[in-house]
Write a protein that holds these residues in place. Structure first.
Motif, short mmCIF file in Angstrom:
data_model
loop_
_atom_site.label_atom_id
_atom_site.label_comp_id
_atom_site.label_asym_id
_atom_site.label_seq_id
_atom_site.Cartn_x
_atom_site.Cartn_y
_atom_site.Cartn_z
N GLY A 233 0.82 -1.20 0.00
CA GLY A 233 0.00 0.00 0.00
C GLY A 233 0.85 1.25 0.00
N PHE A 234 0.23 2.37 0.32
CA PHE A 234 0.90 3.66 0.26
C PHE A 234 1.78 3.89 1.48
CE2 PHE A 234 -2.68 4.14 -2.57
CZ PHE A 234 -2.13 4.81 -3.65
N VAL A 235 2.85 4.64 1.27
CA VAL A 235 3.76 4.99 2.35
C VAL A 235 3.13 6.09 3.21
CG1 VAL A 235 6.03 5.98 2.89
CG2 VAL A 235 5.79 4.35 1.01
N GLU A 236 3.11 5.89 4.50
CA GLU A 236 2.59 6.91 5.42
C GLU A 236 3.62 8.04 5.57
OE1 GLU A 236 -0.26 7.18 6.72
OE2 GLU A 236 -1.18 5.21 6.40
N PRO A 237 3.15 9.27 5.83
CA PRO A 237 4.06 10.43 5.88
C PRO A 237 5.22 10.28 6.86
CG PRO A 237 1.78 11.17 5.81
CD PRO A 237 1.74 9.69 5.98
N ARG A 238 5.01 9.60 7.98
CA ARG A 238 6.07 9.50 8.99
C ARG A 238 6.74 8.14 9.03
NH1 ARG A 238 8.51 13.63 10.52
NH2 ARG A 238 9.13 12.50 12.42
N ASP A 239 6.48 7.30 8.03
CA ASP A 239 7.07 5.97 7.96
C ASP A 239 8.23 5.93 6.98
OD1 ASP A 239 5.35 4.90 9.78
OD2 ASP A 239 4.17 3.74 8.33
N THR A 240 9.21 5.09 7.28
CA THR A 240 10.19 4.73 6.26
C THR A 240 9.55 3.71 5.34
OG1 THR A 240 11.09 2.88 7.53
CG2 THR A 240 12.06 5.06 7.93
N LEU A 241 10.23 3.40 4.25
CA LEU A 241 9.72 2.38 3.34
C LEU A 241 9.59 1.04 4.06
CD1 LEU A 241 11.82 3.23 0.15
CD2 LEU A 241 9.40 3.68 0.50
N TRP A 242 10.60 0.69 4.85
CA TRP A 242 10.59 -0.58 5.57
C TRP A 242 9.43 -0.61 6.58
CZ3 TRP A 242 11.62 -5.44 5.75
CH2 TRP A 242 11.78 -6.13 6.96
N GLN A 243 9.23 0.47 7.31
CA GLN A 243 8.13 0.52 8.28
C GLN A 243 6.78 0.40 7.58
OE1 GLN A 243 9.16 4.29 10.04
NE2 GLN A 243 10.22 3.35 11.78
N SER A 244 6.65 1.03 6.41
CA SER A 244 5.40 0.94 5.67
C SER A 244 5.16 -0.48 5.19
CB SER A 244 5.41 1.90 4.48
OG SER A 244 5.28 3.24 4.92
N CYS A 245 6.21 -1.15 4.74
CA CYS A 245 6.08 -2.53 4.30
C CYS A 245 5.61 -3.43 5.44
CB CYS A 245 7.40 -3.03 3.72
SG CYS A 245 7.34 -4.72 3.11
N LEU A 246 6.22 -3.26 6.61
CA LEU A 246 5.82 -4.06 7.78
C LEU A 246 4.37 -3.78 8.16
CD1 LEU A 246 8.98 -3.70 10.05
CD2 LEU A 246 8.32 -5.69 8.69
N ARG A 247 3.99 -2.51 8.14
CA ARG A 247 2.61 -2.14 8.51
C ARG A 247 1.61 -2.76 7.55
NH1 ARG A 247 -0.01 1.46 6.13
NH2 ARG A 247 1.87 2.57 5.42
N GLU A 248 1.87 -2.64 6.24
CA GLU A 248 0.94 -3.19 5.26
C GLU A 248 0.87 -4.72 5.36
OE1 GLU A 248 -1.16 -1.79 3.30
OE2 GLU A 248 -0.58 0.30 3.59
N LEU A 249 2.00 -5.34 5.62
CA LEU A 249 2.02 -6.80 5.77
C LEU A 249 1.16 -7.23 6.95
CD1 LEU A 249 3.37 -9.20 4.33
CD2 LEU A 249 5.25 -9.00 5.97
N GLN A 250 1.26 -6.49 8.03
CA GLN A 250 0.49 -6.81 9.23
C GLN A 250 -1.00 -6.52 9.01
OE1 GLN A 250 0.90 -8.27 12.08
NE2 GLN A 250 -1.11 -7.75 12.89
N GLU A 251 -1.31 -5.36 8.42
CA GLU A 251 -2.71 -4.98 8.25
C GLU A 251 -3.44 -5.91 7.27
OE1 GLU A 251 -2.24 -0.15 9.07
OE2 GLU A 251 -2.66 -0.90 7.04
#
Length: 361
Positions: free
Chosen positions: A244-262
């Motif tokens: 999904g989309f990168v959140e404003p305060r996330d790194t690419l890696w953090q966004s990947c982890l978040r989307e994987l979890q969600e």
């Protein structure tokens, strides 16, 4: 003294297009190509992918309509070749050349026939070994407004649209459009078209065309790949990598982890996943998404050949999450969202060391 100019006609004329749908301008180009050469090879682009508002018709449907719009004598000199969108121009050019040469005797002259309409016609200069025959525009025809009118008109108002389309498309195409408008696929494409239009309208007042940044997870485990089935438009019901989309305060890696979890409720921790990160691949083809310019960063994770498949459950934007056997992926090409099938192929080559085969229908 300048070299003598050859006056012999080429053996083969090549015409490349998507024909979404075939209109009278396309047909005029085909007929001019038939007048120019002994045979014509028509390369039908955007083959083997899921229907979407830009490419609503299968290559088989488009091939049948082209044949039906020509005389029997012209059909006998026509060769129709489907070709994928590889989202990789050198790979695409090579595939076009290979497909055409399979239809041409060794040493025969080949002419590439086309019309330089706009930047989308730049591909015509990518085949230096073929003679380029640039033809003028064949009337005031354009497939994009035809699609927009067809998909954007409410079903109860379509009867008023047919006279206008009759001036734009050959009779077999008009009959097909009228029949297809009664199918569930047409209703689906109308809803997809409306969603894309709303999305584009929301960004229409931005000072510059927006560039979207996204992430995706290419997660392998014991000969399986983690996929999600999209729960919302665009691409509702199609398979994709979780992302999904990168959140404003996330790194690419953090966004990947978040989307994987969600999207999958993935049970492994951040530390466990970081140990299994093989690399990141960027996919940035300008036409990879109908929503606009979208650049995705695919994080490749390999959990190993022996680990039991972690339990996953679809969530957030994903209707389902599933571990799909890698041996089944090739047959799912037409069920993937946007360019995700080709993302999977490239990541398989780079991170798994083998090439996912391409199937022919």
């Amino acid at each position: 003294m300048p070299p003598a100019q050859t006056t012999t006609a080429p053996h083969t004329a090549v015409l490349i297009g998507r024909f979404q749908p075939l209109h009278r301008g396309h047909l005029a180009l085909v007929q001019q190509a038939l007048a120019l050469a002994e045979q014509v090879v028509v390369v039908i682009g955007s083959a083997w992918q899921a229907r979407n508002p830009k490419n609503p018709f299968t290559w088989q449907e488009r091939a049948a309509l082209l044949r039906e719009s020509l005389s029997a004598a012209d059909q006998a000199r026509l060769r129709l070749v489907p070709l994928r969108d590889f989202y990789d121009e050198p790979r695409w050019v090579a595939a076009v050349q290979q497909a055409v040469q399979a239809q041409v005797p060794a040493g025969a002259r080949v002419a590439l026939v086309g019309h330089f309409k706009d930047v989308s016609s730049a591909y015509l200069a990518r085949f230096p070994g073929w003679e380029l025959t640039s033809l003028p525009r064949q009337g005031d025809f354009d497939a994009t407004p035809v699609r927009d009118a067809y998909l954007g008109t409410p079903a109860e108002q379509l009867s008023a649209l047919w006279p206008a389309l009759d001036t734009q498309v050959p009779p077999p195409v008009l009959r097909f459009l009228q029949e297809w408008a009664r199918t569930p696929e047409y209703a689906e494409m109308q809803q997809e078209w409306q969603m894309i239009r709303r999305y584009q309208a929301a960004w229409s007042h931005a000072p510059y065309p927006p560039v979207f940044v996204t992430v995706d997870g290419f997660v392998r485990c014991a000969g399986h790949l983690l996929l999600v089935q999209r729960g919302h438009r665009p691409g509702k019901g199609l398979w994709a990598l979780p992302g999904g989309f990168v959140e404003p305060r996330d790194t690419l890696w953090q966004s990947c982890l978040r989307e994987l979890q969600e999207e999958t409720q993935f049970p492994l921790s951040e530390a466990q996943l970081r140990e299994r990160l093989q690399g990141v691949e960027v996919f940035d083809h300008p036409d990879r998404s109908l929503r606009g310019r979208t650049i995705t960063h695919v994080h490749a994770l390999d959990l190993g050949p022996d680990l039991p498949l972690p339990e996953v459950v679809g969530g957030d934007d994903a209707a389902r999450a599933e571990w799909v056997p890698e041996s089944a992926l090739a047959d799912m090409e037409g069920q993937f969202f946007e360019d995700h099938f080709h993302i999977v192929r490239r990541c398989m080559t780079r991170f798994a060391g083998w090439e996912l085969p391409l199937r022919a229908e």
